[in-house]
Design an enzyme around this catalytic site. Structure first.
Site, PDB file in Angstrom:
ATOM      1  N   LYS A 170       0.828  -1.219   0.000  1.00 10.12           N
ATOM      2  CA  LYS A 170       0.000   0.000   0.000  1.00 10.12           C
ATOM      3  C   LYS A 170       0.862   1.270   0.000  1.00 10.12           C
ATOM      4  O   LYS A 170       0.586   2.199  -0.735  1.00 10.12           O
ATOM      5  CB  LYS A 170      -0.900   0.062   1.248  1.00 10.12           C
ATOM      6  CG  LYS A 170      -1.982  -0.986   1.300  1.00 10.12           C
ATOM      7  CD  LYS A 170      -2.943  -0.711   2.456  1.00 10.12           C
ATOM      8  CE  LYS A 170      -2.287  -0.680   3.815  1.00 10.12           C
ATOM      9  NZ  LYS A 170      -1.831  -1.970   4.322  1.00 10.12           N
ATOM     10  N   ARG A 183      -9.560   0.667   8.882  1.00  6.69           N
ATOM     11  CA  ARG A 183      -9.078  -0.685   9.155  1.00  6.69           C
ATOM     12  C   ARG A 183     -10.114  -1.521   9.883  1.00  6.69           C
ATOM     13  O   ARG A 183      -9.885  -2.697  10.140  1.00  6.69           O
ATOM     14  CB  ARG A 183      -7.852  -0.571  10.040  1.00  6.69           C
ATOM     15  CG  ARG A 183      -6.576  -1.165   9.474  1.00  6.69           C
ATOM     16  CD  ARG A 183      -5.502  -0.948  10.522  1.00  6.69           C
ATOM     17  NE  ARG A 183      -4.262  -1.561  10.223  1.00  6.69           N
ATOM     18  CZ  ARG A 183      -3.292  -1.009   9.501  1.00  6.69           C
ATOM     19  NH1 ARG A 183      -3.460   0.162   8.938  1.00  6.69           N
ATOM     20  NH2 ARG A 183      -2.153  -1.657   9.325  1.00  6.69           N
ATOM     21  N   ARG A 195      12.045  -7.658   4.235  1.00  6.33           N
ATOM     22  CA  ARG A 195      12.159  -6.227   4.551  1.00  6.33           C
ATOM     23  C   ARG A 195      13.022  -6.030   5.812  1.00  6.33           C
ATOM     24  O   ARG A 195      13.892  -5.176   5.843  1.00  6.33           O
ATOM     25  CB  ARG A 195      10.754  -5.647   4.770  1.00  6.33           C
ATOM     26  CG  ARG A 195      10.721  -4.163   5.053  1.00  6.33           C
ATOM     27  CD  ARG A 195       9.373  -3.554   4.697  1.00  6.33           C
ATOM     28  NE  ARG A 195       8.460  -3.491   5.833  1.00  6.33           N
ATOM     29  CZ  ARG A 195       7.194  -3.102   5.749  1.00  6.33           C
ATOM     30  NH1 ARG A 195       6.670  -2.760   4.592  1.00  6.33           N
ATOM     31  NH2 ARG A 195       6.432  -3.064   6.811  1.00  6.33           N
ATOM     32  N   ARG A 203      11.496  -1.420  11.877  1.00  8.21           N
ATOM     33  CA  ARG A 203      10.261  -1.043  12.571  1.00  8.21           C
ATOM     34  C   ARG A 203      10.024  -2.006  13.724  1.00  8.21           C
ATOM     35  O   ARG A 203      10.181  -3.215  13.570  1.00  8.21           O
ATOM     36  CB  ARG A 203       9.085  -1.125  11.585  1.00  8.21           C
ATOM     37  CG  ARG A 203       8.732   0.215  10.983  1.00  8.21           C
ATOM     38  CD  ARG A 203       7.697   0.081   9.905  1.00  8.21           C
ATOM     39  NE  ARG A 203       6.464  -0.564  10.333  1.00  8.21           N
ATOM     40  CZ  ARG A 203       5.403  -0.698   9.542  1.00  8.21           C
ATOM     41  NH1 ARG A 203       5.430  -0.223   8.321  1.00  8.21           N
ATOM     42  NH2 ARG A 203       4.325  -1.308   9.966  1.00  8.21           N
ATOM     43  N   ARG A 253      -0.297  -8.787  13.412  1.00  6.69           N
ATOM     44  CA  ARG A 253      -0.859  -7.765  12.514  1.00  6.69           C
ATOM     45  C   ARG A 253      -1.705  -8.431  11.425  1.00  6.69           C
ATOM     46  O   ARG A 253      -2.757  -7.920  11.033  1.00  6.69           O
ATOM     47  CB  ARG A 253       0.269  -6.942  11.883  1.00  6.69           C
ATOM     48  CG  ARG A 253       0.827  -5.905  12.850  1.00  6.69           C
ATOM     49  CD  ARG A 253       2.230  -5.488  12.486  1.00  6.69           C
ATOM     50  NE  ARG A 253       2.347  -4.893  11.165  1.00  6.69           N
ATOM     51  CZ  ARG A 253       3.483  -4.834  10.472  1.00  6.69           C
ATOM     52  NH1 ARG A 253       4.595  -5.320  10.973  1.00  6.69           N
ATOM     53  NH2 ARG A 253       3.497  -4.292   9.276  1.00  6.69           N
TER      54      ARG A 253
HETATM   55  P1  ADP Z   1       1.037  -2.191   7.965  1.00  6.62           P
HETATM   56  O1  ADP Z   1      -0.071  -1.911   6.995  1.00  6.62           O
HETATM   57  O2  ADP Z   1       2.299  -2.673   7.276  1.00  6.62           O
HETATM   58  O3  ADP Z   1       0.642  -3.044   9.146  1.00  6.62           O
HETATM   59  P2  ADP Z   1       0.909   0.514   8.936  1.00  6.62           P
HETATM   60  O4  ADP Z   1       2.090   1.411   8.848  1.00  6.62           O
HETATM   61  O5  ADP Z   1      -0.278   0.833   8.092  1.00  6.62           O
HETATM   62  O6  ADP Z   1       1.533  -0.877   8.617  1.00  6.62           O
HETATM   63  O7  ADP Z   1       0.391   0.401  10.468  1.00  6.62           O
HETATM   64  C1  ADP Z   1       1.259   0.062  11.517  1.00  6.62           C
HETATM   65  C2  ADP Z   1       0.479  -0.070  12.836  1.00  6.62           C
HETATM   66  O8  ADP Z   1      -0.155   1.200  13.174  1.00  6.62           O
HETATM   67  C3  ADP Z   1      -0.670  -1.080  12.842  1.00  6.62           C
HETATM   68  O9  ADP Z   1      -0.219  -2.392  13.082  1.00  6.62           O
HETATM   69  C4  ADP Z   1      -1.539  -0.522  13.988  1.00  6.62           C
HETATM   70  O10 ADP Z   1      -0.992  -0.821  15.255  1.00  6.62           O
HETATM   71  C5  ADP Z   1      -1.430   0.975  13.801  1.00  6.62           C
HETATM   72  N1  ADP Z   1      -2.492   1.490  12.894  1.00  6.62           N
HETATM   73  C6  ADP Z   1      -2.295   2.064  11.667  1.00  6.62           C
HETATM   74  N2  ADP Z   1      -3.477   2.434  11.124  1.00  6.62           N
HETATM   75  C7  ADP Z   1      -4.439   2.067  12.012  1.00  6.62           C
HETATM   76  C8  ADP Z   1      -5.862   2.156  12.028  1.00  6.62           C
HETATM   77  N3  ADP Z   1      -6.542   2.694  10.998  1.00  6.62           N
HETATM   78  N4  ADP Z   1      -6.533   1.677  13.109  1.00  6.62           N
HETATM   79  C9  ADP Z   1      -5.876   1.144  14.149  1.00  6.62           C
HETATM   80  N5  ADP Z   1      -4.546   1.015  14.201  1.00  6.62           N
HETATM   81  C10 ADP Z   1      -3.817   1.470  13.155  1.00  6.62           C
END
Ligand code: ADP
Length: 194
Positions: A13, A88, A127, A139, A150
């Site tokens: 994404k 999400r 990664r 990260r 996740r």
């Molecule tokens: P990825 O899609 O690779 O898991 P992101 O950078 O989008 O990574 O998100 C990293 C973390 O940030 C998620 O695992 C969660 O803990 C938090 N997070 C991000 N966006 C949301 C959301 N919309 N709702 C709840 N938690 C979120």
């Protein structure tokens, strides 16, 4: 252009969102990025979400939804935006709909990058290995055990968001297992831009 990009963690994404905002000159809102920035600057929100983000869980809907809706009202989002990592959960999708209705806006497209779970795990391990080899900080949530959490959160909470948009006739699926350029071309086609 107002776009939501859906897909599992590691589905690409972020990479595709960067390309899209470059082409279309619109804003990129990545909730993961916003939360990681809040954590590293030690803001009150950052401190309150640090443990849950780093353990691979989801931040409460109210917290993320209010961050996003506040940003959407910013002039930088006037000409459009890509939402990456939001919504999400169904609760977040409903909060987004309510906020958009208040602003008199509607989403133009919802695109989901589809990648099978075994390939996602392969990508995330690669990664972390590459970052380690290059001496770049990894990260905190990019390790196999946290990644599994996740992925589980994605399957339980985010997969239903696809149905939410499918039922509203908005969802377009794109094969995210091709090389990044091929994915980008398909995303553009899905947006009616090629
Ligand atoms: P990825 O899609 O690779 O898991 P992101 O950078 O989008 O990574 O998100 C990293 C973390 O940030 C998620 O695992 C969660 O803990 C938090 N997070 C991000 N966006 C949301 C959301 N919309 N709702 C709840 N938690 C979120």
């Amino acid at each position: 252009m107002r776009l939501v990009l859906l897909g599992a963690p590691g589905s690409g994404k972020g990479t595709q969102a960067e390309r899209i905002v470059g082409w279309l000159r619109i804003a990129h809102l990545s909730t993961g990025h916003i939360l990681r920035e809040a954590i590293s600057s030690g803001t009150p929100i950052g401190l309150s979400v640090q443990a849950v983000v780093e353990s691979g869980g989801l931040v409460p809907d109210e917290v993320v939804s209010s961050i996003v809706l506040e940003r959407l009202a910013d002039p930088s989002c006037q000409s459009g935006y890509v939402l990456d990592g939001f919504p999400r959960t169904i609760g977040q999708a409903q909060a987004l709909d309510a906020g958009l209705m208040q602003m008199g806006q509607e989403l133009d497209h919802v695109v989901e990058l589809v990648v099978s779970p075994d390939i996602l795990i392969e990508r995330i391990v690669r990664r972390a290995d590459q970052a380690r080899a290059m001496g770049i900080p990894i990260r905190a949530d990019d390790n196999p055990a946290t990644f599994k959490k996740r992925l589980d959160a994605y399957l339980a909470e985010t997969a239903p968001v696809s149905d939410y948009y499918r039922n509203r006739g908005k969802l377009r699926l794109v094969d995210g297992m091709q090389d990044p350029d091929a994915v980008a071309r398909e995303v553009l086609r899905a947006l009616g831009k090629s």
